[in-house]
Structures are given as structure tokens and as C-alpha cells.
Design an enzyme around this catalytic site. Structure first.
Site: not given
Ligand code: SPQ
Length: 425
Positions: A312, A339, A343, A385
Site C-alpha cells: 500500500d 487496488k 495503481r 493513497r
Molecule cells: O481495504 P482495501 O480497499 O483493500 O485497502 C487497501 C489500501 O490501500 O488501503 C488496498 F487497496 O489495503 C489492503 C492491503 O492492500 C488492506 C489489507 C488488510 O487489511 O488485510 C490487506 C492488503 O490487501 P491484500 O489484497 O494484499 O490482502
């Protein structure tokens, strides 16, 4: 939102609570017995969506600013929602809650905004269906809206093709309602807040390397949770402090869980002057204050195992790279495409608009630093972000920058522009 070049940044900033941990505190508190008390809860729109979903399933949740009381219904006490569960913009809410909903005795409908309706849900539908869950994409495109009819679940071992905490957490949460031990192996360890916090609530979770295993049907008991500051939010101040000349700032209360701290390692490798102060543990998570001073930066390569620990923060790292000497190569980060925006595309488009030298690749980008960076009109594509990363880029750029839909920062950091302004006085 309009921003311009500043002469220096000085002072101290306390960043709001971690988004990932705030979501999990609400979810796990809701399916526990008794009271869960959360302090420094993130009041961002995403976490408020999670609160509203559980309220619709009969959980009494009281919030006084960043202080939240959850009167948990227990593992089997959620009630059928009378309305669609609105997840807003939040991928975390959608994917984690699906694991819980799959094991209930009622049907739920989940939907969110335009962005959430394009984010891939096949990654959770596949393991949940292996567990015999009834989860469908209403439009048949493997995206939200989703319909989940809860039923008894079958325990599995899942080899996840993607290093994703959301996939891992979804399967582990479904595992609470399964007929035996459920485990998930991921290619690279992703953030482990679910494993840490579920254990604290009383679940039996065993983590070995990249495999997490959970026992079904635990008695979960409400907890007191102090949410550490979000390193993903600290990232913007970290980058600002490094690129704006004559700056010295302290970022207070930053969560530095090793599954999240990749940006610190990258910024140090680029020559960043960063010192960890007051290292401590808060609700089972490592935390510190960060002293950051402006630095002369050089390019680096960001790839492999470190990627999930900073996924992120790549928009913020891209800004650092544009202000560094030499080339920064980011690879193994194809996840960026799914995302809140694509991005790779949104970083590239906006850095080009500011005069940077960037080439997008299939799984990342190559940034040749040192080109003069100037103000520009930035399209955030309503991705928080992107908005915050380019707001920071604007502070060291020549001329004025306008961020379109800059209020999307409310997703994860409602006070962001005010906090930034305090440091530039
Ligand atoms: O909740 P959301 O929209 O997926 O938020 C993001 C962010 O940038 O804030 C991703 F877009 O964070 C995710 C992160 O990329 C939050 C997260 C979690 O809380 O478990 C895990 C990550 O995603 P992923 O797909 O790698 O599990």
C-alpha cells in the site's frame, strides 16, 4: 484540493489508528462474547462501513470519536440483516466479512461503490467454495455485488496463489465455522494482524512460516484493544520529511509490525535519515516514534519478499523515487492493478504530469529520478493513497498542484490535509 511548495516541515504528528487493525477489532469484537473496547480506532470511511455492516447484523456498537464499545454477540449470535450490507469502498470489509458470512445460518447481500464493484472476488470465492460455502457474484463477473447463503463449512488446506492478507483472513474466519482445522499457505507472508488478534480473542491460531492454521468453534472473549498508528498513513509524512529540504519531523505512534514495515527498509536503503524512537508493544503489535530528517536520496530496487510488506506504500515510494538520484525499479507488484485504482496506471499518469521520468511495467514501474518535478493537476481516481502521495509530492514541486477528488483521503485519513498543514507552518 490545492497544494504548493513549502520551505520546510517541522514538528510532531500523531497519526490515526491502523485501518487493517481497526477493521479486525470491530469484526472480532462482534463475534466474541462480552465487551470489546477499542481506543485510537480509525474513523475513516472504510472502518465505519465495517461498523455499519455488523450493526445491521444485530451487534450493538457505540462510538465516541475514536473510542468504540462493541457488545459482542458471540460466534453464533449474528442475526440476518434486513438490508444490503454496504461495504462502501472497502476491500478489507468485503473479503473478511465474506468469510464470516459463509458460516452463518442466513443469507446476506453485500455491495459497495463503483470501485469495489470492479475488485476481484474470485480470490475469496474459490477457497470459500472449496469449503462448500454458497457465495455468488450477482452479475456473474466474480465481483460485488455478492450473495452469501451461510451454511456449515468444510475444513480445508488452501494453497493461496497470491500473498494476500484479505484472502488468508477470509479463509481463517470461515475456518471458525468449519468441521475441522483449516489452514492457508501463501507464497510470501502477508500482514499477520488477523492471526495475532484472533489469538488474543481466544482462538487457537498457529503460524509456521507462510502457513496459518486455525481450530474451529473457539470461545472468543471480548478484549481491550489500543490500535497502533497506521504505518500506511505515516508513509506520507515519512516521504514528505525526506524530500522537503530543511525538514525535521517526529511521527508518533507508528505500528512497525515486520509484515508492514517494508517502507522503512526501502527508505533507509535509499539513504533516508530515519531513527526509531521509544520502541514498545501496544496490544501485541510493535510500535515506535519515527524521527525523520530531509535526506539526499538515491534509487533502489524493490522486489520479491518485501512487496507484501509495503504494497500500500508503493504510491508513496514512487514519489520518493522521483525525488531520488538514479533509477528505482519496482517489480513483483502486479497486485497494484487491483487496488482502489490500478495503481501502476494512476501513479504513472500522475508522475508524468509532474514531469517525472517513469515507465510502467506489467508488475511495477521504473522511475529515473532527478527530473525537475513541477506542480500539475492530479487525478486521484478517488483512490485515497494516490491523493495523499501526490499531495506530498506537491510540497517539494515547483508551482501549484491541484488534486481532483482530494476528499477521498477520508477513506483512511480524514484529518490528513490539516495534519500536513500543521507541519508546514
Ligand atoms: O481495504 P482495501 O480497499 O483493500 O485497502 C487497501 C489500501 O490501500 O488501503 C488496498 F487497496 O489495503 C489492503 C492491503 O492492500 C488492506 C489489507 C488488510 O487489511 O488485510 C490487506 C492488503 O490487501 P491484500 O489484497 O494484499 O490482502
Amino acid at each position: 484540493m490545492k497544494l504548493s511548495n513549502v520551505k520546510h516541515l517541522t514538528g510532531k504528528v500523531s497519526i490515526p489508528g491502523d485501518k487493517s487493525i481497526s477493521h479486525r477489532a470491530i469484526m472480532f469484537g462482534s463475534i466474541s462474547n462480552g465487551l470489546t473496547e477499542v481506543s485510537n480506532f480509525l474513523e475513516g470511511a472504510d472502518c465505519l462501513s465495517t461498523i455499519s455492516c455488523f450493526q445491521k447484523m444485530g451487534v450493538s456498537i457505540e462510538r465516541d470519536n475514536d473510542h468504540v464499545l462493541i457488545h459482542g454477540n458471540g460466534l453464533h449470535g449474528l442475526t440476518a440483516p434486513q438490508d444490503i450490507l454496504d461495504v462502501g469502498n472497502s476491500g478489507t470489509t468485503t473479503r473478511l466479512i465474506s468469510g464470516i458470512l459463509a458460516g452463518q445460518s442466513f443469507t446476506s447481500h453485500l455491495n459497495g461503490d463503483a470501485s469495489i464493484q470492479t475488485r476481484p472476488m474470485k480470490r475469496i470465492m474459490t477457497p470459500l467454495q472449496m469449503m462448500q460455502a454458497d457465495i455468488r457474484s450477482d452479475k456473474g463477473n466474480d465481483c460485488a455485488p455478492l450473495t452469501i447463503t451461510g451454511r456449515p463449512l468444510h475444513a480445508i488446506h488452501y494453497d493461496s496463489p497470491v500473498a494476500s492478507a484479505q484472502v488468508k483472513s477470509c479463509v481463517l474466519l470461515a475456518g471458525l465455522y468449519a468441521d475441522g482445522q483449516t489452514s492457508v499457505t501463501e507464497p510470501i507472508l502477508s500482514r499477520n494482524h488477523t492471526e495475532l488478534m484472533l489469538s488474543a480473542f481466544g482462538a487457537t491460531v498457529c503460524s509456521k512460516g507462510t502457513t496459518a492454521t486455525i481450530d474451529p468453534d473457539p470461545v472468543l472473549t471480548g478484549q481491550k484493544i489500543e490500535v497502533p498508528g497506521d504505518i500506511s498513513s505515516a508513509a506520507y509524512f515519512l516521504v514528505a520529511g525526506l524530500i522537503v529540504p530543511n525538514s525535521e519531523i517526529v511521527i508518533r505512534n507508528v505500528g512497525i509490525n515486520p509484515t508492514r514495515d517494508g517502507i522503512l527498509r526501502v527508505a533507509l536503503a535509499m539513504g533516508g535519515d530515519i531513527t526509531r524512537l521509544n520502541e514498545r508493544t501496544v496490544s501485541g503489535e510493535p510500535v515506535c516514534d519515527l524521527l525523520v530528517r530531509s535526506s539526499s536520496l538515491h534509487g533502489t530496487t524493490v522486489e520479491g519478499e518485501i512487496i507484501p510488506t509495503l504494497i500500500d506504500e508503493i504510491p508513496a515510494i514512487a514519489i520518493l523515487a522521483a525525488y531520488a538520484d538514479g533509477t528505482t525499479t519496482i517489480r513483483d507488484a502486479a497486485e497494484l492493478k487491483v487496488k482502489e485504482s490500478d495503481r501502476i496506471q494512476t501513479i504513472t499518469e500522475n508522475l508524468l504530469a509532474m514531469g517525472a521520468d517513469i515507465t510502467p511495467t506489467d508488475d511495477g514501474m521504473i522511475i529515473r529520478g532527478g527530473a525537475p518535478i513541477h506542480g500539475a493537476t492530479i487525478n486521484s481516481y478517488k483512490d485515497h493513497r494516490i491523493a495523499m502521495s501526490f499531495a506530498v509530492a506537491a510540497l517539494a514541486a515547483d508551482g501549484e498542484t491541484t488534486i481532483i477528488d482530494g476528499d477521498c483521503v477520508n477513506i483512511s485519513y480524514p484529518g490528513f490535509y490539516d495534519d500536513l498543514a500543521l507541519l508546514s507552518r
